[in-house]
Design a protein around this motif. Structure first.
Motif, short mmCIF file in Angstrom:
data_model
loop_
_atom_site.label_atom_id
_atom_site.label_comp_id
_atom_site.label_asym_id
_atom_site.label_seq_id
_atom_site.Cartn_x
_atom_site.Cartn_y
_atom_site.Cartn_z
N SER A 13 -26.63 6.19 10.83
CA SER A 13 -27.62 7.03 11.52
C SER A 13 -27.07 8.43 11.84
CB SER A 13 -28.07 6.35 12.82
OG SER A 13 -26.97 6.16 13.67
N ILE A 14 -25.74 8.58 11.91
CA ILE A 14 -25.15 9.88 12.22
C ILE A 14 -24.75 10.67 10.98
CG2 ILE A 14 -24.27 9.15 14.46
CD1 ILE A 14 -21.46 9.06 13.03
N GLY A 15 -24.81 10.04 9.82
CA GLY A 15 -24.37 10.67 8.58
C GLY A 15 -23.77 9.61 7.66
N TYR A 16 -22.44 9.53 7.66
CA TYR A 16 -21.73 8.56 6.83
C TYR A 16 -20.53 8.04 7.60
CZ TYR A 16 -24.57 10.47 3.11
OH TYR A 16 -25.62 10.88 2.34
N SER A 17 -20.10 6.84 7.24
CA SER A 17 -18.91 6.25 7.85
C SER A 17 -18.13 5.49 6.80
CB SER A 17 -19.28 5.30 8.99
OG SER A 17 -19.85 6.01 10.06
N ALA A 18 -16.89 5.20 7.12
CA ALA A 18 -16.04 4.35 6.29
C ALA A 18 -15.16 3.54 7.23
CB ALA A 18 -15.19 5.19 5.34
N ARG A 19 -14.82 2.34 6.82
CA ARG A 19 -13.96 1.49 7.65
C ARG A 19 -12.78 1.03 6.80
NH1 ARG A 19 -15.74 -3.60 11.30
NH2 ARG A 19 -16.32 -1.89 12.64
N THR A 20 -11.59 1.27 7.33
CA THR A 20 -10.39 0.77 6.68
C THR A 20 -9.98 -0.49 7.40
OG1 THR A 20 -8.79 1.89 8.09
CG2 THR A 20 -9.67 3.15 6.23
N LYS A 21 -9.20 -1.31 6.75
CA LYS A 21 -8.78 -2.56 7.38
C LYS A 21 -7.33 -2.85 7.00
CE LYS A 21 -9.81 -7.44 7.82
NZ LYS A 21 -10.63 -8.56 7.38
N GLU A 22 -6.56 -3.10 8.02
CA GLU A 22 -5.18 -3.52 7.82
C GLU A 22 -5.11 -4.94 8.36
OE1 GLU A 22 -0.89 -2.33 9.56
OE2 GLU A 22 -2.17 -0.70 8.90
N MET A 23 -4.58 -5.82 7.59
CA MET A 23 -4.54 -7.22 8.01
C MET A 23 -3.66 -7.37 9.23
SD MET A 23 -6.70 -8.56 6.12
CE MET A 23 -6.54 -10.23 6.65
N SER A 24 -3.78 -8.51 9.87
CA SER A 24 -3.05 -8.82 11.09
C SER A 24 -1.57 -8.52 10.94
CB SER A 24 -3.23 -10.29 11.44
OG SER A 24 -2.38 -10.64 12.50
N THR A 25 -0.99 -7.95 12.00
CA THR A 25 0.43 -7.65 11.97
C THR A 25 1.27 -8.83 12.44
OG1 THR A 25 0.28 -6.75 14.19
CG2 THR A 25 0.07 -5.20 12.35
N GLY A 26 0.60 -9.90 12.84
CA GLY A 26 1.33 -11.09 13.27
C GLY A 26 2.06 -11.72 12.09
N LYS A 27 3.10 -12.47 12.39
CA LYS A 27 3.87 -13.10 11.33
C LYS A 27 3.04 -14.21 10.70
CE LYS A 27 8.45 -14.79 10.33
NZ LYS A 27 9.78 -14.96 10.82
N GLU A 28 2.87 -14.13 9.41
CA GLU A 28 2.06 -15.11 8.71
C GLU A 28 2.95 -16.06 7.93
OE1 GLU A 28 -1.10 -13.32 6.49
OE2 GLU A 28 -1.46 -11.83 8.03
N ASP A 29 2.49 -17.29 7.80
CA ASP A 29 3.24 -18.28 7.04
C ASP A 29 3.18 -17.94 5.56
OD1 ASP A 29 3.90 -19.76 9.26
OD2 ASP A 29 2.11 -21.02 9.13
N VAL A 30 4.31 -18.13 4.89
CA VAL A 30 4.39 -17.92 3.46
C VAL A 30 4.76 -19.26 2.84
CG1 VAL A 30 5.58 -16.71 1.60
CG2 VAL A 30 5.10 -15.54 3.74
N ILE A 31 4.00 -19.66 1.85
CA ILE A 31 4.25 -20.93 1.18
C ILE A 31 5.31 -20.72 0.11
CG2 ILE A 31 3.24 -22.76 -0.22
CD1 ILE A 31 0.53 -22.00 1.10
N MET A 32 6.41 -21.43 0.24
CA MET A 32 7.48 -21.39 -0.75
C MET A 32 7.55 -22.77 -1.38
SD MET A 32 8.63 -18.31 -0.46
CE MET A 32 10.19 -18.31 -1.29
N SER A 33 7.27 -22.85 -2.67
CA SER A 33 7.23 -24.15 -3.32
C SER A 33 7.56 -23.98 -4.79
CB SER A 33 5.83 -24.75 -3.17
OG SER A 33 5.71 -25.93 -3.91
N SER A 34 8.03 -25.06 -5.39
CA SER A 34 8.26 -25.04 -6.83
C SER A 34 6.94 -25.21 -7.58
CB SER A 34 9.24 -26.13 -7.23
OG SER A 34 8.72 -27.40 -6.86
N ASP A 35 5.87 -25.59 -6.85
CA ASP A 35 4.55 -25.74 -7.44
C ASP A 35 3.84 -24.39 -7.38
OD1 ASP A 35 2.02 -26.39 -8.26
OD2 ASP A 35 1.68 -27.94 -6.74
N VAL A 36 3.59 -23.81 -8.53
CA VAL A 36 2.97 -22.48 -8.63
C VAL A 36 1.59 -22.47 -7.97
CG1 VAL A 36 2.13 -20.75 -10.26
CG2 VAL A 36 4.23 -21.99 -10.76
N ASN A 37 0.85 -23.55 -8.08
CA ASN A 37 -0.50 -23.60 -7.50
C ASN A 37 -0.45 -23.50 -5.98
OD1 ASN A 37 -1.79 -23.82 -10.00
ND2 ASN A 37 -1.43 -26.01 -10.04
#
Length: 176
Positions: free
Chosen positions: A93-117
């Motif tokens: 309504s004011i013209g144009y906008s844009a929204r950027t997004k940065e994912m959570s800065t919290g520590k996220e779990d990373v899956i480490m496995s010999s299974d690629v899937n």
């Protein structure tokens, strides 16, 4: 002896062809020069709010607002680049906008496995988005299309407004 000369000659020809191909690709990339333009439809009313979502998945980012942009029919705003992030432009309504997004800065779990899937379930880390020209902390880059040609401009003196803190989203009902 004759066979080794043939192999050496063939190898040399292949190497020469590869080098020529790489050189022509590099030359073509240099020819696609990106230029900065100064469009007449842009005014200096641009500001941003940083935001924090109420949930971990919502992340943080910026809402960039472009007020009172008077766009000709042959111009379409595509993206805004700000603080190493980018967002698609949409009308408001004011013209144009844009929204950027940065994912959570919290520590996220990373899956480490010999299974690629199983490892494929990991989230791709966020990366800094590059604008084709250097930007200072108080500048925003705008990508737009004019008559079908992609162009770029830089907005100076981007104003900062109060941050927005979104409340937590209500829990979703689970059907069991």
């Amino acid at each position: 002896m004759m066979t080794s000369k043939i192999y050496i000659t063939a190898f040399s020809i292949i190497c020469a062809l590869v080098c020529i191909q790489c050189n022509s690709t590099e030359s073509a990339a240099k020819k696609q020069k990106v230029e900065l333009s100064s469009p007449n439809f842009v005014n200096e009313t641009i500001y941003f709010n940083s935001y924090t979502a109420g949930t971990k998945e919502g992340g943080t980012g910026y809402e960039i607002h472009l007020e009172n942009f008077d766009l000709p029919e042959n111009v379409k705003l595509n993206k805004v680049y700000f603080a190493g992030q980018s967002g698609d432009v949409y009308p408001t309504s004011i013209g144009y906008s844009a929204r950027t997004k940065e994912m959570s800065t919290g520590k996220e779990d990373v899956i480490m496995s010999s299974d690629v899937n199983k490892e494929a379930a990991n989230n791709v880390p966020s990366t800094t988005v590059k604008f084709p020209f250097p930007l200072t902390e108080s500048q925003a880059g705008i990508q737009y299309t004019e008559n079908g040609v992609v162009k770029y401009t830089i907005m100076n003196s981007v104003l900062q407004r109060e941050p927005i803190y979104y409340p937590s989203a209500p829990p979703k009902e689970q059907n069991q």
